[in-house]
Motif scaffolding. Sequence first.
Motif, PDB file in Angstrom:
ATOM      1  N   ASP A  78       0.834  -1.200   0.000  1.00  0.00           N
ATOM      2  CA  ASP A  78       0.000   0.000   0.000  1.00  0.00           C
ATOM      3  C   ASP A  78       0.875   1.259   0.000  1.00  0.00           C
ATOM      4  OD1 ASP A  78      -2.761   1.005   0.033  1.00  0.00           O
ATOM      5  OD2 ASP A  78      -2.134   1.917   1.924  1.00  0.00           O
ATOM      6  N   SER A  79       1.977   1.220   0.740  1.00  0.00           N
ATOM      7  CA  SER A  79       2.865   2.393   0.757  1.00  0.00           C
ATOM      8  C   SER A  79       3.559   2.565  -0.594  1.00  0.00           C
ATOM      9  CB  SER A  79       3.890   2.309   1.886  1.00  0.00           C
ATOM     10  OG  SER A  79       4.946   1.429   1.578  1.00  0.00           O
ATOM     11  N   PHE A  80       3.877   1.465  -1.289  1.00  0.00           N
ATOM     12  CA  PHE A  80       4.455   1.578  -2.630  1.00  0.00           C
ATOM     13  C   PHE A  80       3.451   2.249  -3.571  1.00  0.00           C
ATOM     14  CE2 PHE A  80       7.387  -2.422  -2.232  1.00  0.00           C
ATOM     15  CZ  PHE A  80       8.212  -1.735  -1.359  1.00  0.00           C
ATOM     16  N   ALA A  81       2.196   1.815  -3.527  1.00  0.00           N
ATOM     17  CA  ALA A  81       1.169   2.402  -4.399  1.00  0.00           C
ATOM     18  C   ALA A  81       0.963   3.879  -4.077  1.00  0.00           C
ATOM     19  CB  ALA A  81      -0.139   1.625  -4.272  1.00  0.00           C
ATOM     20  N   ALA A  82       0.859   4.201  -2.792  1.00  0.00           N
ATOM     21  CA  ALA A  82       0.671   5.607  -2.392  1.00  0.00           C
ATOM     22  C   ALA A  82       1.885   6.439  -2.780  1.00  0.00           C
ATOM     23  CB  ALA A  82       0.423   5.690  -0.883  1.00  0.00           C
ATOM     24  N   GLY A  83       3.078   5.892  -2.555  1.00  0.00           N
ATOM     25  CA  GLY A  83       4.301   6.618  -2.891  1.00  0.00           C
ATOM     26  C   GLY A  83       4.420   6.873  -4.385  1.00  0.00           C
ATOM     27  N   LEU A  84       4.108   5.863  -5.194  1.00  0.00           N
ATOM     28  CA  LEU A  84       4.164   6.035  -6.642  1.00  0.00           C
ATOM     29  C   LEU A  84       3.146   7.080  -7.102  1.00  0.00           C
ATOM     30  CD1 LEU A  84       5.153   5.328  -9.465  1.00  0.00           C
ATOM     31  CD2 LEU A  84       3.561   3.409  -9.455  1.00  0.00           C
ATOM     32  N   ALA A  85       1.931   7.023  -6.554  1.00  0.00           N
ATOM     33  CA  ALA A  85       0.907   8.000  -6.928  1.00  0.00           C
ATOM     34  C   ALA A  85       1.352   9.417  -6.567  1.00  0.00           C
ATOM     35  CB  ALA A  85      -0.422   7.666  -6.249  1.00  0.00           C
ATOM     36  N   GLY A  86       1.944   9.590  -5.396  1.00  0.00           N
ATOM     37  CA  GLY A  86       2.434  10.906  -4.982  1.00  0.00           C
ATOM     38  C   GLY A  86       3.579  11.391  -5.854  1.00  0.00           C
ATOM     39  N   PHE A  87       4.515  10.492  -6.168  1.00  0.00           N
ATOM     40  CA  PHE A  87       5.642  10.853  -7.028  1.00  0.00           C
ATOM     41  C   PHE A  87       5.141  11.231  -8.418  1.00  0.00           C
ATOM     42  CE2 PHE A  87       9.036  10.025 -10.026  1.00  0.00           C
ATOM     43  CZ  PHE A  87      10.121  10.646  -9.431  1.00  0.00           C
ATOM     44  N   ALA A  88       4.217  10.439  -8.966  1.00  0.00           N
ATOM     45  CA  ALA A  88       3.685  10.717 -10.306  1.00  0.00           C
ATOM     46  C   ALA A  88       2.972  12.064 -10.341  1.00  0.00           C
ATOM     47  CB  ALA A  88       2.736   9.597 -10.732  1.00  0.00           C
ATOM     48  N   ARG A  89       2.239  12.386  -9.276  1.00  0.00           N
ATOM     49  CA  ARG A  89       1.549  13.679  -9.213  1.00  0.00           C
ATOM     50  C   ARG A  89       2.561  14.819  -9.219  1.00  0.00           C
ATOM     51  NH1 ARG A  89      -1.095  12.818  -4.924  1.00  0.00           N
ATOM     52  NH2 ARG A  89       0.545  13.558  -3.552  1.00  0.00           N
ATOM     53  N   THR A  90       3.597  14.683  -8.415  1.00  0.00           N
ATOM     54  CA  THR A  90       4.607  15.733  -8.293  1.00  0.00           C
ATOM     55  C   THR A  90       5.410  15.903  -9.581  1.00  0.00           C
ATOM     56  OG1 THR A  90       4.771  15.297  -5.935  1.00  0.00           O
ATOM     57  CG2 THR A  90       6.591  16.494  -6.937  1.00  0.00           C
ATOM     58  N   TYR A  91       5.693  14.789 -10.238  1.00  0.00           N
ATOM     59  CA  TYR A  91       6.534  14.826 -11.433  1.00  0.00           C
ATOM     60  C   TYR A  91       5.775  14.332 -12.657  1.00  0.00           C
ATOM     61  CZ  TYR A  91      10.128  15.405  -7.920  1.00  0.00           C
ATOM     62  OH  TYR A  91      10.866  15.854  -6.879  1.00  0.00           O
ATOM     63  N   SER A  92       4.526  14.748 -12.809  1.00  0.00           N
ATOM     64  CA  SER A  92       3.679  14.217 -13.876  1.00  0.00           C
ATOM     65  C   SER A  92       4.168  14.558 -15.273  1.00  0.00           C
ATOM     66  CB  SER A  92       2.234  14.685 -13.702  1.00  0.00           C
ATOM     67  OG  SER A  92       2.163  16.086 -13.830  1.00  0.00           O
ATOM     68  N   THR A  93       4.955  15.597 -15.426  1.00  0.00           N
ATOM     69  CA  THR A  93       5.400  15.967 -16.776  1.00  0.00           C
ATOM     70  C   THR A  93       6.881  15.708 -17.004  1.00  0.00           C
ATOM     71  OG1 THR A  93       5.792  18.240 -16.076  1.00  0.00           O
ATOM     72  CG2 THR A  93       3.636  17.724 -17.016  1.00  0.00           C
ATOM     73  N   ARG A  94       7.616  15.237 -16.006  1.00  0.00           N
ATOM     74  CA  ARG A  94       9.036  14.973 -16.197  1.00  0.00           C
ATOM     75  C   ARG A  94       9.221  13.920 -17.276  1.00  0.00           C
ATOM     76  NH1 ARG A  94      12.669  12.973 -11.267  1.00  0.00           N
ATOM     77  NH2 ARG A  94      12.373  15.076 -10.521  1.00  0.00           N
ATOM     78  N   GLY A  95      10.159  14.141 -18.138  1.00  0.00           N
ATOM     79  CA  GLY A  95      10.471  13.182 -19.185  1.00  0.00           C
ATOM     80  C   GLY A  95       9.520  13.220 -20.375  1.00  0.00           C
ATOM     81  N   MET A  96       8.527  14.120 -20.333  1.00  0.00           N
ATOM     82  CA  MET A  96       7.591  14.203 -21.449  1.00  0.00           C
ATOM     83  C   MET A  96       8.051  15.287 -22.421  1.00  0.00           C
ATOM     84  SD  MET A  96       4.003  13.837 -19.394  1.00  0.00           S
ATOM     85  CE  MET A  96       3.023  13.706 -20.855  1.00  0.00           C
ATOM     86  N   VAL A  97       7.743  15.086 -23.685  1.00  0.00           N
ATOM     87  CA  VAL A  97       8.124  16.065 -24.714  1.00  0.00           C
ATOM     88  C   VAL A  97       7.026  17.080 -24.854  1.00  0.00           C
ATOM     89  CG1 VAL A  97       8.733  16.339 -27.122  1.00  0.00           C
ATOM     90  CG2 VAL A  97       9.431  14.294 -25.906  1.00  0.00           C
TER      91      VAL A  97
END
Length: 169
Positions: free
Chosen positions: A150-169
Amino acid sequence: MTMYALRPSSLCDISSMRRHLLSERIVDASAQRTFDILATGEGQGEWADGYRATTWYGNAAHDVGTIRDIHLRWITVRERFLAWEPAARFTFSADAMSIPLARRMIEDITFEPLGPGRCRMVWQVHLDPAPALRPVESLVMRRLFEPMFDSFAAGLAGFARTYSTRGMV
């Protein structure tokens, strides 16, 4: 380091496993972006508590059949990919562990787009715990496995929210 072999698993084995854990999150990032974070391990030290390193085997592009070792602070798990579907599904079997906690195990992570820049991530863990754990199996599930995944899922969701555009063109 000693690795203990688990029974090889396939997608067909999911329904026959004894334990099933579920963590679901709405992620403020696209399904593709969230998949890419998992596939590349981007920021994994930030969103996966206890993460140390990943060792990939082989030189081919990562896909079904690819093998990697995930090294956490307290355990190493050898994983073999069963599904590699960008923006849709990221599934692997645990084929060996440095601590024999399971007889077989599959992590199945799926992504459902919910519109531009949002998705539903469903992180499921299916396993047959090791026979030695049987007397304390429910306790181990409640105190170790459920909170960790559950902490992995929550952590990934939080990271994705914070860095949602990193690495995108």
